[in-house]
Design an enzyme around this catalytic site. Structure first.
Site, PDB file in Angstrom:
ATOM      1  N   CYS A 124      50.624 -20.446  15.125  1.00 49.99           N
ATOM      2  CA  CYS A 124      51.189 -20.219  16.451  1.00 49.99           C
ATOM      3  C   CYS A 124      52.591 -20.849  16.489  1.00 49.99           C
ATOM      4  O   CYS A 124      53.419 -20.534  15.641  1.00 49.99           O
ATOM      5  CB  CYS A 124      50.238 -20.796  17.503  1.00 49.99           C
ATOM      6  SG  CYS A 124      50.657 -20.538  19.229  1.00 49.99           S
ATOM      7  N   ASP A 180      49.038  -8.320  17.592  1.00 51.10           N
ATOM      8  CA  ASP A 180      49.561  -9.517  18.253  1.00 51.10           C
ATOM      9  C   ASP A 180      50.555  -9.122  19.346  1.00 51.10           C
ATOM     10  O   ASP A 180      51.613  -8.559  19.056  1.00 51.10           O
ATOM     11  CB  ASP A 180      50.248 -10.410  17.221  1.00 51.10           C
ATOM     12  CG  ASP A 180      50.577 -11.796  17.752  1.00 51.10           C
ATOM     13  OD1 ASP A 180      50.797 -11.947  18.979  1.00 51.10           O
ATOM     14  OD2 ASP A 180      50.614 -12.740  16.947  1.00 51.10           O
ATOM     15  N   HIS A 212      46.815 -12.230  17.836  1.00 56.24           N
ATOM     16  CA  HIS A 212      47.325 -13.590  17.762  1.00 56.24           C
ATOM     17  C   HIS A 212      46.150 -14.571  17.690  1.00 56.24           C
ATOM     18  O   HIS A 212      45.139 -14.398  18.367  1.00 56.24           O
ATOM     19  CB  HIS A 212      48.193 -13.895  18.988  1.00 56.24           C
ATOM     20  CG  HIS A 212      49.038 -15.116  18.843  1.00 56.24           C
ATOM     21  ND1 HIS A 212      50.202 -15.123  18.115  1.00 56.24           N
ATOM     22  CD2 HIS A 212      48.885 -16.368  19.328  1.00 56.24           C
ATOM     23  CE1 HIS A 212      50.731 -16.326  18.157  1.00 56.24           C
ATOM     24  NE2 HIS A 212      49.962 -17.105  18.888  1.00 56.24           N
TER      25      HIS A 212
END
Length: 249
Positions: A124, A180, A212
């Site tokens: 992330c 994502d 994601h």
């Protein structure tokens, strides 16, 4: 997992870090684990332990230490908001300082070898931080999981992180999910093109059915296939870049 490992918290000048290493005396190569926006939570500690179980001294710094201590968030909307608030307070130079602090700590340990080649793995926002850290000369291997914003911004402002790509000397693995919502396909193409243009040894992987956070088994977007494949790629990368020529342990 930690039962066969040695784990502890270390305080590096006010920056809390989770440390995991194999049992025994080593030496082992060093790896820096770069957290998501949610802090050094149970997921990041588990990843740190998984890295250590592969035969590394792994350290996960809290690079939000300038705004909060011992941050540990979950994955609710409220947690996301709080994590982003601390993320927005970071700067490129501050993050590089924190990575250098971890490198100095690892270099000073008798159970860490080699002293001039290390790896990072980030998720992330930590995937973005890993791309930033890849510009440091000691970083021989980088695994960047779904690092958002690399192509379009830099923490604290200034030119996008992508523009520092020519400074990367080691090898980098960038892992994305095609579903994502935070990282458009166009940005992953820009990253691949920049790495190619700079002559950086790299691999950019996009998983067709992953979104994601696909590596985190605590999140709704966890994708077992993508997570397994990605981990295998990471372990091969670290093995090839850090353990070749390292003395038998």
């Amino acid at each position: 997992m930690a039962g066969s490992l040695h784990t502890e918290w270390a305080n590096l000048g006010g920056m809390e870090c989770y440390l995991a290493r194999p049992s025994g005396t080593g030496p082992w190569p060093g790896v820096i684990v770069l957290m998501e926006i949610f802090g050094v939570n149970s997921h990041i500690r588990e990843v740190t332990e998984r890295i250590a179980a592969e035969g590394y001294v792994a350290i996960a710094p809290n690079y939000y230490h300038r705004t909060t201590k011992n941050l540990e968030l979950g994955y609710s909307e409220q947690d996301v908001e709080e994590g982003r608030r601390h993320k927005d307070a970071t700067t490129r130079e501050g993050l590089l300082t924190d990575v250098r602090t971890c490198l100095a700590f690892l270099k000073d340990r008798e159970d860490v070898s080699p002293k001039d080649q290390f790896a990072t793995i980030g998720f992330c926002f930590g995937g973005h931080v890993a791309y930033i850290a890849a510009t440091l000369p000691e970083i021989a291997a980088t695994a960047s999981f779904y690092g958002a914003g690399i192509a379009v911004m830099s923490p604290g402002g200034g030119k996008p992180t992508l523009e520092y790509t020519p400074e990367i000397k080691g090898e980098i693995l960038c892992l994305f999910g095609e579903l994502d919502p935070l990282i458009p396909h166009s940005q992953t193409i820009d990253i691949k093109r920049a790495l190619e243009a700079a002559g950086v040894r790299h691999e950019v992987v996009r998983y067709p059915e992953a979104s994601h956070g696909f590596f985190c088994n605590q999140r709704a977007d966890f994708n077992p296939f993508a997570a397994k494949d990605a981990w295998e790629r990471v372990t091969r990368l670290f093995e090839s870049r850090l353990k070749t020529g390292v003395a038998s342990r």
